[in-house]
Design an enzyme around this catalytic site. Sequence first.
Site, PDB file in Angstrom:
ATOM      1  N   SER A 447       0.834  -1.200   0.000  1.00 18.63           N
ATOM      2  CA  SER A 447       0.000   0.000   0.000  1.00 18.63           C
ATOM      3  C   SER A 447       0.874   1.256   0.000  1.00 18.63           C
ATOM      4  O   SER A 447       1.656   1.460  -0.929  1.00 18.63           O
ATOM      5  CB  SER A 447      -0.959  -0.040   1.195  1.00 18.63           C
ATOM      6  OG  SER A 447      -1.901   0.988   1.127  1.00 18.63           O
ATOM      7  N   ASP A 499      -9.002  -4.679  -6.114  1.00 18.47           N
ATOM      8  CA  ASP A 499      -8.418  -3.740  -5.152  1.00 18.47           C
ATOM      9  C   ASP A 499      -8.597  -2.300  -5.623  1.00 18.47           C
ATOM     10  O   ASP A 499      -8.276  -1.941  -6.751  1.00 18.47           O
ATOM     11  CB  ASP A 499      -6.935  -4.080  -4.985  1.00 18.47           C
ATOM     12  CG  ASP A 499      -6.281  -3.291  -3.861  1.00 18.47           C
ATOM     13  OD1 ASP A 499      -6.918  -2.377  -3.314  1.00 18.47           O
ATOM     14  OD2 ASP A 499      -5.125  -3.593  -3.541  1.00 18.47           O
TER      15      ASP A 499
END
Length: 676
Positions: A447, A499
């Site tokens: 991330s 995602d």
Amino acid sequence: MPGMVVFGRRWGIASDDLVFPGSFELLLRVIWWIGTMILFTSHKGHFDCNGRAVLHTYLVGLLVVLGFIILSLWAIVYVSAQGTITNPGARRSMPALVYLRAVLYIPEFVWACLGAVWVSDDSRGCDLATVGAVIAAVVTSWIILLFTGLGVVFVFDPIGSPRPQPGPVEPLGVRDMESSESSQFLSTARSLATRVWECRLRLLCCCLPQDESHRAAFSSISQLFSDFFSDTDLVPSDIAAGLALLHQEQDKMERSTDPEEILSHSPSSPIDEDLQTELEKAAHCMQFAAAAYGWPLYVFSYPFTAPCKLSGDCCRTRAAEYDIVGGDHLGCHFSSILETTGLQYRDFIHVSFHNQIYEIPFFVALDHKREAVVVAVRGTLSLRDVLTDLSAECENLPVDGVSGACYAHKGMCQAAGYIYKKLINDGILSQAFSIAPEYKLVVTGHSLGAGTAALLAILLRPSFPSLQCYSFSPPGGLLSKALADYSKDFVVSVILGKDLVPRLSIPNMEDLKRRILKIVTNCNKPKYRILLQGCWYELFGGDPDDFPTEMDSRREEQLNQPLLGEESLIVRHSSSYHSLASDDSPVHTATHLPLFPPGRILHITEDGPSRRSCFSEVRYRADWSSESKFQSILISPRMLVDHMPDAVLRALNSLCSEDPSPLCPSSLNSNPHVSM
């Protein structure tokens, strides 16, 4: 849409947003009225206690007030359910009903005070059931008044004006000249919007120190937010309805698409082996990226066993023997890293849990299994990290030998620069390679850590030409096209399913806003039905809604005309809305510099139906993909679940433990790069 205008200002709520809260209060009021009537008739209007005259007056008045409130709520719910999102003509009487409901709060307040006085002074001698009923009525009145006040605070729009004034529409490539008065108005409005967003951020992050770096971040982020939300008259429920419709539209398109034909290749083919080797490397590196989160992720992943394992190691003093900088006074973070990676204390060169805006935790360790010096960067885990994520402006990142524009995400670029200085200036990497000079350098993260790791790899590559970077679930708005192409030689990005984060960038958000505006404009169903059907679809599945339209192929010039005499849909012109009829319109140009995810992209998807039982076994497939597949945000219940580091690690471990057959060799032939 648009925001409702009452009391001389525009609010952050539309006239069709009162169906659900009005229905809930209506149900409560009806039950309350029935209970009061039962109490009154059971005593036949005569009470044998002190203050019976006051009690009789209170109950009769309460029945009357509740009767008027029930009628007003029924009218509000009925009128609010009429029309569609962009056709509020059937709801023109809503402001008058809101005024009526507001007036009824006055007698309700008076009667609440009267009931409180009777309970405190004149309730002696009455049976406990009567006293309890009156107390319940009084408490309920005050609770409703309190929640009404809180609701007003939530829907209050600090920059709401009775009628938004649209800015001039720009012709293609030509900006109209604005009058000084109009220019001054727009400048003042935008400045006020920026200040409002800055105040919101300061309030949200009130626990953080208000130093110069934080003030600069607040200013930058608030400017970004005010620019993004200022050009349309969308209220939050409009966005929710648009997302529900978009999800069903995307699912319908996905179901109508013919499945790709998969060519059968031998599992022993060289290309297949290359991908399998890359997956094994990625699975191994993901353990380090997950370990960087410390004890929160470890406890989340192993809720029953992790506390027992960590309790024996926390609070020991041996963690202090290593260069641990802040944030881990008890040693729990470091203990969880040891458990996750399986390394020994002596294998760590540097572990930093120092966390400020643009300064995120990382550790450097010796991975003897893969003969690598690993730099693992932590992902988002604090408010400071969120501010780093939201600092999404572009910052120049010149790289020798790269032609074309070189720029990157500002917040992550700053974070990468911070870690780079620590690694080089503090001699951390020099110390690591003095211990293991033959090892290679590997940078990894998830991330926020993935984006920072990719940028750090770009900064380090001139000094370490053989380095590798594994970037898990990186942000989509990270690198310019030139830098993204440059990074393909040494960066591998791993993305799971739908995602959201790898698809998240300012241009993609502008595109999402444009698609939401288009779909809610065309849908001829009332908002409450869209939200109810959307919730049912998210929870229980079924066939996507057909959502018929009022008018097909509506263009911007039609949208800017008042719809049935009501407000315009576009408050201020934005080049994102040159054409709402076609997603591929040649006049549609981006207002922000395009950014892309880093390196080669390894996309992991689930094999089988999109909806499955919670107890069914999940099988994954992996293939090389291109950044073009991540230029649109996909709405799905899994768009956040697929971003979680434990989900990515589980998918990678599943692929590595299975036979290579679930891989997608048909797409590998298009990949020009070889595994490192």
